[in-house]
Design a protein around this motif. Sequence first.
Motif, PDB file in Angstrom:
ATOM      1  N   GLU A 274       0.830  -1.222   0.000  1.00  0.00           N
ATOM      2  CA  GLU A 274       0.000   0.000   0.000  1.00  0.00           C
ATOM      3  C   GLU A 274       0.856   1.260   0.000  1.00  0.00           C
ATOM      4  O   GLU A 274       0.554   2.233  -0.689  1.00  0.00           O
ATOM      5  CB  GLU A 274      -0.966  -0.013   1.193  1.00  0.00           C
ATOM      6  CG  GLU A 274      -2.094  -1.002   0.990  1.00  0.00           C
ATOM      7  CD  GLU A 274      -3.072  -1.054   2.165  1.00  0.00           C
ATOM      8  OE1 GLU A 274      -3.283  -0.008   2.825  1.00  0.00           O
ATOM      9  OE2 GLU A 274      -3.613  -2.150   2.414  1.00  0.00           O
ATOM     10  N   VAL A 275       1.935   1.220   0.772  1.00  0.00           N
ATOM     11  CA  VAL A 275       2.862   2.351   0.766  1.00  0.00           C
ATOM     12  C   VAL A 275       3.484   2.485  -0.628  1.00  0.00           C
ATOM     13  O   VAL A 275       3.637   3.583  -1.164  1.00  0.00           O
ATOM     14  CB  VAL A 275       3.939   2.197   1.860  1.00  0.00           C
ATOM     15  CG1 VAL A 275       5.001   3.289   1.747  1.00  0.00           C
ATOM     16  CG2 VAL A 275       3.294   2.221   3.246  1.00  0.00           C
TER      17      VAL A 275
ATOM     18  N   GLU B 117       6.068 -12.598   6.232  1.00  0.00           N
ATOM     19  CA  GLU B 117       7.123 -12.032   7.080  1.00  0.00           C
ATOM     20  C   GLU B 117       7.697 -10.742   6.498  1.00  0.00           C
ATOM     21  O   GLU B 117       8.324  -9.959   7.211  1.00  0.00           O
ATOM     22  CB  GLU B 117       8.265 -13.044   7.278  1.00  0.00           C
ATOM     23  CG  GLU B 117       7.878 -14.226   8.146  1.00  0.00           C
ATOM     24  CD  GLU B 117       9.038 -15.219   8.342  1.00  0.00           C
ATOM     25  OE1 GLU B 117      10.161 -14.966   7.835  1.00  0.00           O
ATOM     26  OE2 GLU B 117       8.789 -16.245   9.001  1.00  0.00           O
ATOM     27  N   GLY B 118       7.495 -10.535   5.185  1.00  0.00           N
ATOM     28  CA  GLY B 118       8.060  -9.333   4.561  1.00  0.00           C
ATOM     29  C   GLY B 118       7.026  -8.258   4.247  1.00  0.00           C
ATOM     30  O   GLY B 118       7.348  -7.256   3.612  1.00  0.00           O
ATOM     31  N   SER B 119       5.779  -8.468   4.711  1.00  0.00           N
ATOM     32  CA  SER B 119       4.677  -7.592   4.294  1.00  0.00           C
ATOM     33  C   SER B 119       4.836  -6.132   4.686  1.00  0.00           C
ATOM     34  O   SER B 119       4.320  -5.256   4.014  1.00  0.00           O
ATOM     35  CB  SER B 119       3.360  -8.082   4.906  1.00  0.00           C
ATOM     36  OG  SER B 119       3.019  -9.311   4.338  1.00  0.00           O
ATOM     37  N   ASN B 120       5.514  -5.881   5.806  1.00  0.00           N
ATOM     38  CA  ASN B 120       5.562  -4.511   6.326  1.00  0.00           C
ATOM     39  C   ASN B 120       6.925  -3.856   6.117  1.00  0.00           C
ATOM     40  O   ASN B 120       7.310  -2.977   6.892  1.00  0.00           O
ATOM     41  CB  ASN B 120       5.171  -4.503   7.812  1.00  0.00           C
ATOM     42  CG  ASN B 120       3.763  -5.022   7.998  1.00  0.00           C
ATOM     43  OD1 ASN B 120       3.576  -6.202   8.299  1.00  0.00           O
ATOM     44  ND2 ASN B 120       2.783  -4.182   7.749  1.00  0.00           N
ATOM     45  N   MET B 121       7.617  -4.286   5.068  1.00  0.00           N
ATOM     46  CA  MET B 121       8.932  -3.687   4.802  1.00  0.00           C
ATOM     47  C   MET B 121       9.050  -3.234   3.353  1.00  0.00           C
ATOM     48  O   MET B 121       8.459  -3.814   2.442  1.00  0.00           O
ATOM     49  CB  MET B 121      10.030  -4.695   5.118  1.00  0.00           C
ATOM     50  CG  MET B 121      10.196  -4.941   6.616  1.00  0.00           C
ATOM     51  SD  MET B 121      11.580  -6.005   6.990  1.00  0.00           S
ATOM     52  CE  MET B 121      10.814  -7.608   6.819  1.00  0.00           C
TER      53      MET B 121
ATOM     54  N   ALA C 155       1.023   4.257  -2.893  1.00  0.00           N
ATOM     55  CA  ALA C 155       0.928   5.694  -2.594  1.00  0.00           C
ATOM     56  C   ALA C 155       2.170   6.431  -3.112  1.00  0.00           C
ATOM     57  O   ALA C 155       2.068   7.531  -3.664  1.00  0.00           O
ATOM     58  CB  ALA C 155       0.762   5.909  -1.092  1.00  0.00           C
ATOM     59  N   LEU C 156       3.317   5.798  -2.952  1.00  0.00           N
ATOM     60  CA  LEU C 156       4.568   6.394  -3.454  1.00  0.00           C
ATOM     61  C   LEU C 156       4.540   6.558  -4.968  1.00  0.00           C
ATOM     62  O   LEU C 156       5.018   7.541  -5.520  1.00  0.00           O
ATOM     63  CB  LEU C 156       5.751   5.485  -3.117  1.00  0.00           C
ATOM     64  CG  LEU C 156       6.464   5.677  -1.797  1.00  0.00           C
ATOM     65  CD1 LEU C 156       7.549   4.598  -1.664  1.00  0.00           C
ATOM     66  CD2 LEU C 156       7.097   7.065  -1.717  1.00  0.00           C
ATOM     67  N   ARG C 157       3.964   5.557  -5.618  1.00  0.00           N
ATOM     68  CA  ARG C 157       3.939   5.586  -7.076  1.00  0.00           C
ATOM     69  C   ARG C 157       3.177   6.803  -7.605  1.00  0.00           C
ATOM     70  O   ARG C 157       3.501   7.321  -8.673  1.00  0.00           O
ATOM     71  CB  ARG C 157       3.338   4.309  -7.655  1.00  0.00           C
ATOM     72  CG  ARG C 157       3.371   4.351  -9.186  1.00  0.00           C
ATOM     73  CD  ARG C 157       3.011   3.073  -9.830  1.00  0.00           C
ATOM     74  NE  ARG C 157       1.617   2.698  -9.561  1.00  0.00           N
ATOM     75  CZ  ARG C 157       0.988   1.760 -10.246  1.00  0.00           C
ATOM     76  NH1 ARG C 157       1.614   1.097 -11.195  1.00  0.00           N
ATOM     77  NH2 ARG C 157      -0.261   1.469  -9.963  1.00  0.00           N
TER      78      ARG C 157
ATOM     79  N   LEU D 107       6.571  11.962   3.506  1.00  0.00           N
ATOM     80  CA  LEU D 107       5.231  12.562   3.412  1.00  0.00           C
ATOM     81  C   LEU D 107       4.158  11.487   3.343  1.00  0.00           C
ATOM     82  O   LEU D 107       3.109  11.579   3.991  1.00  0.00           O
ATOM     83  CB  LEU D 107       5.147  13.464   2.186  1.00  0.00           C
ATOM     84  CG  LEU D 107       6.008  14.738   2.221  1.00  0.00           C
ATOM     85  CD1 LEU D 107       5.956  15.477   0.891  1.00  0.00           C
ATOM     86  CD2 LEU D 107       5.565  15.640   3.379  1.00  0.00           C
ATOM     87  N   VAL D 108       4.429  10.449   2.556  1.00  0.00           N
ATOM     88  CA  VAL D 108       3.462   9.357   2.416  1.00  0.00           C
ATOM     89  C   VAL D 108       3.250   8.669   3.757  1.00  0.00           C
ATOM     90  O   VAL D 108       2.109   8.396   4.168  1.00  0.00           O
ATOM     91  CB  VAL D 108       3.938   8.361   1.327  1.00  0.00           C
ATOM     92  CG1 VAL D 108       3.191   7.036   1.438  1.00  0.00           C
ATOM     93  CG2 VAL D 108       3.777   8.968  -0.062  1.00  0.00           C
ATOM     94  N   LEU D 109       4.336   8.404   4.464  1.00  0.00           N
ATOM     95  CA  LEU D 109       4.221   7.669   5.731  1.00  0.00           C
ATOM     96  C   LEU D 109       3.520   8.491   6.806  1.00  0.00           C
ATOM     97  O   LEU D 109       2.835   7.938   7.667  1.00  0.00           O
ATOM     98  CB  LEU D 109       5.609   7.231   6.218  1.00  0.00           C
ATOM     99  CG  LEU D 109       6.277   6.145   5.352  1.00  0.00           C
ATOM    100  CD1 LEU D 109       7.696   5.876   5.839  1.00  0.00           C
ATOM    101  CD2 LEU D 109       5.466   4.869   5.330  1.00  0.00           C
TER     102      LEU D 109
END
Length: 383
Positions: free
Chosen positions: A328-329, A353-357, A332-334, A378-380
Amino acid sequence: MAQSRVAKVYAGNQENNLTEWEFLALNSELNIADGHARQELTPGQSKIIDELPLLFGEGERRRVEEIERECHRAYLQLLGQHSYPSTPGRVLSCYSSSVAMEILSRALATRMDSVALLHPTFDNIADLLRGNSLRLLPIAEDPLHGGDLDDELLRSVGCVFITTPNNPTGKVVPEERLRRLAEQCAEHDVILALDTSFRGFDTRAHYDHYAVLQSVGCRWAVIEDTGKLWPTLDLKLGMLVFSEDIGLPVSKIYSDILLGVSPMILVLARRFAEDAANGGLDELHRFIGGNRELVRAQLADLPGLTFPDADSKVSVERVHLGDRPGTEVWAALRESNVYALPCRAFHWDKPNEGSNMLRIALARSSEPLARSVQTLRLVLERF
Ligand code: EGV
């Protein structure tokens, strides 16, 4: 069918492989996705590029065997690998380390059906092994670094495959760990295979690995790569190095795929290695270190954000996003034309295990990198 596959990749599908994510970033000025070197050339490197016609001429004129020997020597000595086997045919030049990986995978598949592989690591290693019908057993980083490998695991595989320094974590297998791993592999008659594509960035990976492997006497293979270090527009080579007694048809399979790498590329890599030996490598380490500090400083105080790889020296940096989902991040960055790399696929056995990185490439000019990271900030803040 082909159409819908492309559409899925373009939408930023959860199940994209890492290279599909990287592909989406290729045309953006704010590409912080792939691990290839895209920073500006240093003045010393620019001088080499200014002499490209001379390098071509050297490639035309001189014997390939000599050019190749000099290239291997310059690169491997630069990185401390003094005991690499220098007799003809023991270092096979490949278009890329992935081509070396495919050749090794095919060779392994002729003699075994299972391989133990580091987890997480760059997903195309898993995919190339699986593509050759090899069954994979994961080895997590903590057990790998914590002590001996499980005997039962070693009894059930024909090869242990380790990326060091690891991509994306930057974790290095130190000399004493490598020795013990090699001893365990020797005891179980298992091949120890290393991918050292990122070793150029970390002097802790510059001890002489070949001296260790040869003194222990296990069967082994090492994949080296010039492709991550220097911004040569993907003019690069991979090297597949293997023990005399490896007991696999490596050279035959190599010949099925390649005659050799262009002598011009071999000369170019030698010249970049010489420049690196003359201070260029230290300069590169300072540059990557500076970019790492820049990324950490710009993001540090965001709630929930952490940098899991505190000790890493490699040219990529993972950011743990707390409970924010990486894809999702990414999306948004795109919207601001910034492309980072979601980390699920590094965890080839357990993608959750890698979903939040996200992984951020540091081998970029500092100015576009800083702009990309400001956008990420800004996105975060919105999430
Ligand atoms: C990284 C690209 C391949 C790979 C990039 C890489 N993918 N070869 N299928 O070279 O870390 O971004 O290793």
